[in-house]
Design a protein around this motif. Structure first.
Motif, mmCIF file in Angstrom:
data_model
loop_
_atom_site.group_PDB
_atom_site.id
_atom_site.type_symbol
_atom_site.label_atom_id
_atom_site.label_comp_id
_atom_site.label_asym_id
_atom_site.label_seq_id
_atom_site.Cartn_x
_atom_site.Cartn_y
_atom_site.Cartn_z
ATOM 1 N N UNK A 77 16.645 3.277 -17.779
ATOM 2 C CA UNK A 77 16.283 3.536 -19.176
ATOM 3 C C UNK A 77 15.001 4.349 -19.307
ATOM 4 N N UNK A 78 14.147 4.295 -18.288
ATOM 5 C CA UNK A 78 12.855 4.982 -18.352
ATOM 6 C C UNK A 78 11.737 4.087 -18.866
ATOM 7 N N UNK A 79 12.083 2.861 -19.267
ATOM 8 C CA UNK A 79 11.040 1.999 -19.845
ATOM 9 C C UNK A 79 10.023 1.520 -18.805
ATOM 10 N N UNK A 80 10.494 1.267 -17.603
ATOM 11 C CA UNK A 80 9.558 0.861 -16.547
ATOM 12 C C UNK A 80 8.571 1.991 -16.262
ATOM 13 N N UNK B 34 3.702 12.810 -11.043
ATOM 14 C CA UNK B 34 5.076 13.231 -10.739
ATOM 15 C C UNK B 34 5.881 11.989 -10.380
ATOM 16 N N UNK B 35 7.161 12.010 -10.732
ATOM 17 C CA UNK B 35 7.985 10.819 -10.531
ATOM 18 C C UNK B 35 9.003 11.038 -9.419
ATOM 19 N N UNK B 36 9.006 10.119 -8.446
ATOM 20 C CA UNK B 36 9.988 10.167 -7.366
ATOM 21 C C UNK B 36 10.810 8.882 -7.381
ATOM 22 N N UNK C 167 14.295 6.943 -23.118
ATOM 23 C CA UNK C 167 13.028 7.610 -23.417
ATOM 24 C C UNK C 167 13.055 9.002 -22.778
ATOM 25 N N UNK C 168 12.278 9.927 -23.315
ATOM 26 C CA UNK C 168 12.289 11.286 -22.753
ATOM 27 C C UNK C 168 11.517 11.369 -21.440
ATOM 28 N N UNK C 169 12.123 10.831 -20.379
ATOM 29 C CA UNK C 169 11.473 10.796 -19.068
ATOM 30 C C UNK C 169 12.469 11.311 -18.035
ATOM 31 N N UNK C 170 11.985 12.133 -17.100
ATOM 32 C CA UNK C 170 12.903 12.567 -16.038
ATOM 33 C C UNK C 170 12.186 12.549 -14.698
#
Lengths: 185, 312
Positions: free
Chosen positions: A110-113, A131-133, A143-146
């Motif tokens: 979901x991107x909430x974490x 940066x997200x790995x 949520x607007x997260x990638x």
């Protein structure tokens, strides 16, 4: 005929390869790792962060600092729960100001974490970039997260469950999709 | 995981599991307090009223800071300057405050049992911040946290509580908590300030300070409550100091790596000498620091739980 209720989508080898590929992408994107620090989200993100550190050391020769983060205090659903999640310690023993923080988690859903982790990181100081790995991106973002780096992207339905097992915590390296209908990460 | 209690009224009857969970959670909050921004959004939207019917510096500031560090909204109430001086009862005061939609009440009151009474007439979660001579559970918890932080355990440690045991809510909370966690507890004070049949709690009772201190690990020194000494229970402060004051020459009776504690406010030169209060073995200021983390843990663990069942 009914589908088998579980399917293995990553093996020990493919998890290894994914970590190595992410490590190479991190080096490439940031022109080396001189300014990079790693923060893993408890529980499995922390183990993946440590594996990433090892791989990055093999590739670049740099021993990067690794932190561990518990995001419980930043959850957006804490008041809705009857039971409180067990809080574990956050250990970020280095300065993150102006650093490139690579945030590591096992599954992006979901991107909430990640949202909670972003808030938590910023309370430690103002990083140059985050940066997200993730090992697995399974879609269904709320949520607007990638992810900047993903080991594997799979399309799933919300009723399915993606389980990452790591040797350090679960005794074996594998990623499984459970279609028995319980949903969740 | 959650606590088996809904309110924190005292440590009597609180299980070792609950106490351990509070102390473990406080470790995480202590880390939060060391961050650049020592604040987390955990209790956003929760309103907490601090209802103080008795004066307090440490406890009140500590609770208020704990609430703010958790992003709760706080309202402070003190009996002086409120409608209490117009004769409003505790029940009416609380009903009126509750009508303004609050979630938790932190109460300090001169009457033993006032927090318990509140739980019978209001919906909010109640936390006892000291009631009469009954209990001061968050002080007991922060004392245990401080001891555990230094020794890594509570079980088997010899803890002596020295002073006015009879009027001390700090002593009671410490005794209940420490006994539950497996420490050996002794109390020591003038016979007039020791409650009768104290041994039945499972503590050793001494009126001779040297005997009490022999072989102890931790000495928790209580404040002589000057405001409660009008009944002639003590001949004089000077005599108290001579027989029960902790001075440097008493420290050699203790075990190696001993610890000196005091819940404050201190009467230097009465129950504790300045030299002892400021010695390297003193954890009096760490106690205060830990108090905020421990209160954050209590507030966090007692909050919430109003909605759906948690699944992961």
């Amino acid at each position: 005929m009914a589908k088998k209720s579980t399917e293995k989508i990553m093996t020990e080898d493919s998890i290894d390869q994914a970590v190595t590929r992410i490590a190479r992408q991190i080096v490439e994107r940031n022109d080396g790792v001189d300014n990079v620090v790693i923060i893993g989200i408890r529980t499995r993100g922390a183990f993946l962060a440590e594996r990433l550190r090892k791989t990055l050391e093999d590739i670049s020769g740099n021993d990067l600092p690794v932190g561990i983060m518990d995001i419980t205090f930043y959850r957006d659903d804490i008041q809705d729960k009857l039971d409180h999640p067990v809080v574990q310690k956050t250990e970020i023993l280095f300065d993150i100001v102006d650093k490139i923080v690579v945030l590591v988690d096992d599954v992006l859903y979901t991107g909430r974490t990640v949202r909670a982790a972003l808030d938590a990181i910023i309370d430690f100081g103002r990083p140059g970039a985050i940066q997200l790995a993730v090992l697995v991106d399974r879609g269904h973002r709320e949520l607007p997260i990638s992810a900047d780096y993903a080991g594997k992207s799979v399309s799933t339905s919300a009723a399915e469950r993606v389980e990452v097992h790591l040797k350090e915590h679960d005794g074996a390296d594998e990623v499984i999709i459970d279609r028995s209908g319980r949903g969740g990460v | 995981m959650s606590l088996s209690i809904r309110h924190l009224l005292g440590l009597e009857g609180v299980s070792a599991d609950d106490i351990s969970m509070i102390l473990d959670t406080a470790v995480s909050f202590k880390e939060v307090l060391s961050r650049k921004i020592p604040k987390v959004p955990t209790l956003r939207g929760i309103t907490i009223v601090n209802l103080f019917y008795e004066p307090s510096t440490r406890t009140r500031i500590s609770f208020e800071l704990a609430e703010k560090r958790l992003s709760a909204d706080t309202v402070n109430f003190s009996a002086s300057g409120s409608s209490v001086s117009k004769g409003e009862s505790l029940k009416d005061t609380v009903w009126n405050i509750e009508a303004m939609k609050i979630d938790m009440i932190v109460i300090r009151h001169g009457a033993s049992g006032a927090p318990h009474y509140l739980t019978t007439c209001c919906q909010s979660t109640v936390i006892n911040a000291g009631d009469g001579a009954h209990e001061h559970p968050t002080q007991g918890l922060l004392d245990m946290y401080t001891i555990r932080e230094k020794y890594g355990r509570l079980e088997g440690l010899k803890v002596v509580i020295v002073g006015d045991i009879k009027h001390s809510r700090v002593a009671r909370s410490n005794i209940w908590g420490l006994l539950t966690m497996g420490a050996q507890v002794s109390v020591c004070g003038p016979p007039t300030l020791l409650p009768v049949e104290m041994e039945k709690f499972g503590v050793r009772v001494f009126d001779d300070l040297d005997e009490a201190l022999a072989g102890a690990d931790v000495v928790n020194i209580l404040r002589v409550q000057k405001e409660r000494q009008k009944a002639g229970l003590l001949p004089s402060m000077r005599e108290y100091s001579r027989y029960y004051g902790i001075t440097k020459n008493k420290l050699k009776l203790l075990n190696d790596n001993f610890t000196i504690m005091h819940p404050g406010p201190m009467n230097r030169g009465v129950e504790i000498s300045s030299e002892v209060a400021e010695g390297p073995y003193s954890v009096i200021l760490p106690q205060v620091t830990n108090g905020v983390a421990v209160r954050m843990a209590v507030l966090y663990l007692l909050s919430g739980g109003k909605g759906k069942v948690y699944e992961e």
